[in-house]
Design an enzyme around this catalytic site. Structure first.
Site, PDB file in Angstrom:
ATOM      1  N   GLY A  60       0.842  -1.022  -0.079  1.00 18.37           N
ATOM      2  CA  GLY A  60      -0.103  -0.032   0.001  1.00 18.37           C
ATOM      3  C   GLY A  60       0.855   1.269   0.022  1.00 18.37           C
ATOM      4  O   GLY A  60       0.434   2.367   0.608  1.00 18.37           O
ATOM      5  N   ALA A  61       2.028   1.308  -0.757  1.00 20.69           N
ATOM      6  CA  ALA A  61       3.018   2.364  -0.736  1.00 20.69           C
ATOM      7  C   ALA A  61       2.758   3.548  -1.779  1.00 20.69           C
ATOM      8  O   ALA A  61       3.486   4.247  -1.655  1.00 20.69           O
ATOM      9  CB  ALA A  61       4.297   1.682  -0.961  1.00 20.69           C
ATOM     10  N   ASN A  62       1.688   3.391  -2.505  1.00 24.24           N
ATOM     11  CA  ASN A  62       1.156   4.691  -3.103  1.00 24.24           C
ATOM     12  C   ASN A  62       0.806   5.600  -2.600  1.00 24.24           C
ATOM     13  O   ASN A  62       0.637   6.784  -3.435  1.00 24.24           O
ATOM     14  CB  ASN A  62       0.332   4.134  -4.539  1.00 24.24           C
ATOM     15  CG  ASN A  62      -0.926   3.353  -4.037  1.00 24.24           C
ATOM     16  OD1 ASN A  62      -1.101   2.306  -3.517  1.00 24.24           O
ATOM     17  ND2 ASN A  62      -1.957   4.351  -4.109  1.00 24.24           N
ATOM     18  N   GLY A  64      -0.436   7.880   1.365  1.00 23.30           N
ATOM     19  CA  GLY A  64      -0.577   7.699   2.875  1.00 23.30           C
ATOM     20  C   GLY A  64       0.474   7.350   3.654  1.00 23.30           C
ATOM     21  O   GLY A  64       1.602   7.699   3.191  1.00 23.30           O
ATOM     22  N   ILE A  65       0.301   6.777   4.526  1.00 21.88           N
ATOM     23  CA  ILE A  65       1.546   6.193   5.570  1.00 21.88           C
ATOM     24  C   ILE A  65       2.389   5.542   4.984  1.00 21.88           C
ATOM     25  O   ILE A  65       3.693   5.436   4.988  1.00 21.88           O
ATOM     26  CB  ILE A  65       0.871   5.381   6.580  1.00 21.88           C
ATOM     27  CG1 ILE A  65       0.212   6.299   7.637  1.00 21.88           C
ATOM     28  CG2 ILE A  65       2.030   4.906   7.594  1.00 21.88           C
ATOM     29  CD1 ILE A  65      -0.673   5.911   8.651  1.00 21.88           C
ATOM     30  N   GLY A  66       1.959   4.608   4.060  1.00 27.21           N
ATOM     31  CA  GLY A  66       2.786   3.677   2.957  1.00 27.21           C
ATOM     32  C   GLY A  66       3.731   4.385   2.260  1.00 27.21           C
ATOM     33  O   GLY A  66       5.015   4.163   2.268  1.00 27.21           O
ATOM     34  N   SER A 189      -3.583  -0.998  14.814  1.00 26.45           N
ATOM     35  CA  SER A 189      -4.378   0.467  15.039  1.00 26.45           C
ATOM     36  C   SER A 189      -4.880   0.023  16.784  1.00 26.45           C
ATOM     37  O   SER A 189      -5.160  -0.995  17.091  1.00 26.45           O
ATOM     38  CB  SER A 189      -5.475   0.508  14.379  1.00 26.45           C
ATOM     39  OG  SER A 189      -6.369   1.372  14.993  1.00 26.45           O
ATOM     40  N   TYR A 218     -13.319  -3.640  11.386  1.00 26.74           N
ATOM     41  CA  TYR A 218     -12.044  -3.171  11.300  1.00 26.74           C
ATOM     42  C   TYR A 218     -11.273  -3.233  12.582  1.00 26.74           C
ATOM     43  O   TYR A 218     -10.029  -3.631  12.502  1.00 26.74           O
ATOM     44  CB  TYR A 218     -12.250  -1.399  11.245  1.00 26.74           C
ATOM     45  CG  TYR A 218     -10.939  -0.911  11.058  1.00 26.74           C
ATOM     46  CD1 TYR A 218     -10.238  -0.926   9.764  1.00 26.74           C
ATOM     47  CD2 TYR A 218     -10.467  -0.091  12.203  1.00 26.74           C
ATOM     48  CE1 TYR A 218      -8.806  -0.457   9.627  1.00 26.74           C
ATOM     49  CE2 TYR A 218      -9.037   0.574  11.937  1.00 26.74           C
ATOM     50  CZ  TYR A 218      -8.533   0.506  10.697  1.00 26.74           C
ATOM     51  OH  TYR A 218      -7.283   1.109  10.645  1.00 26.74           O
TER      52      TYR A 218
END
Length: 336
Positions: A60-62, A64-66, A189, A218
């Protein structure tokens, strides 16, 4: 003394306005204090560790945090693989990171955590083409309608947030063990605190007769991330590989993209004003990926670049073992 009705109304109006102004000032002061508290308590990774010659994968690096994590690792000289579901957005992110860091050793590989087939293909590709894997950051996650399912028949939130990373990590585990002092970082989280009474035999079921099932699901997925980390640390004893889970703080990321538009707008405004930026939210992930001083703390949970006590919901010594066994069956780990 006789007071005219007009004078009385003006007096009352002025008093009401003054009271209203006082309330607004009081609310503003409280909000400023909250904002200052968030800023002053945010942990920052101060490590200057160099990663030249090392390889990292960030899911998920594209965005936000990633994205912030991948950029930081690239600045340190690592070869960084952006594991993304959307190749176009992934390539855009890679180009931005290369431009920002002058590190051309940044690559995009397709990974859809909601598909076990995609995960297996990705893992096979990594093992076949990479020489080493020093850091695996299981960052990708999402919020979604509670009853939405994947092609594998599982609840989307549970598969993308937990079962997918569980399978990916295990498929790469033998390969990771070949690299000295490798790390596995699982972004969880504090929502896990609210997942009391975890039933490992019913991880992919929801109660349609109850409200708030999206958040409950979640929270469940994030508790599973923490329990997975605890059990993985036990299984890694005797190796040089370590693993950590973390709470990044409340950050506005693309995890909200599947939330209904009106609700998403309200949540985004609150988060934008009073919570962490994406760079601030990435600090604990970066810290767990590189900080030398936590090498002896495998399995522990972190927040604001500090180790914190295990949440009460994750303190049952047997539940992590039960979860691991069930998870192996769900993802068909030992089947071809």
């Amino acid at each position: 003394m006789y007071i005219k009705r007009e004078q009385f109304s003006i007096t009352i109006g002025r008093t009401t306005m003054a009271c209203g102004l006082c309330i607004l000032l009081w609310v503003a002061a409280v909000l400023v204090v909250i904002k200052l508290y968030v800023k002053l308590t945010t942990g920052w990774c101060r490590s200057n560790v160099c990663l030249v010659g090392k390889t990292a994968i960030v899911t998920g690096a594209n965005t936000g945090i990633g994205y912030e994590t991948a950029e930081d690792l690239a600045k340190r000289g690592a070869r960084v693989i952006l594991a993304c579901r959307d190749p176009t957005r992934g390539q855009d992110a890679a180009e931005k990171i290369i431009k920002a860091t002058d590190n051309k050793n940044v690559e995009v590989k397709l990974l859809d955590l909601s598909s076990f087939k995609s995960i297996r293909q990705f893992a096979s590709d990594i093992i076949a083409t990479e020489e080493r894997l020093d850091i695996l950051v299981n960052n990708a996650g999402l919020g979604s309608k509670a009853d939405k399912k994947t092609e594998d028949g599982l609840l989307l939130v549970m598969q993308a947030n937990y079962f997918g990373p569980f399978l990916l990590t295990n498929l790469l585990l033998a390969f990771i063990k070949k690299t000295p002092n490798a790390r596995i970082v699982n972004v969880a989280s504090a929502a896990a605190k609210h997942a009391a009474g975890l039933d490992v035999q019913n991880l992919n079921t929801i109660r349609h007769d109850r409200a708030g099932q999206g958040f409950a699901l979640y929270s469940r997925s994030k508790l599973c991330n923490i329990l997975f980390t605890l059990e993985l640390a036990k299984r890694l004893q005797g190796t040089t590989v370590t693993t950590y889970s973390l709470h990044p703080g409340v950050v506005l990321t693309d995890i909200m993209r599947r939330v209904p538009q009106t609700l998403r707008f309200i949540i985004e405004q609150v988060i934008n004003w009073f919570c962490k930026s994406r760079l601030e939210g990435a600090q604990t992930t970066i810290y767990c990926s590189v900080a030398k001083e936590i090498a002896s703390l495998s399995g522990r949970h972190f927040h604001d670049c500090h180790v914190v006590d295990t949440y009460k919901t994750a303190q049952d010594p047997d539940i992590s073992k039960q979860l691991w066994k069930v998870s192996e069956e769900v993802v068909k780990l030992n089947r071809n």
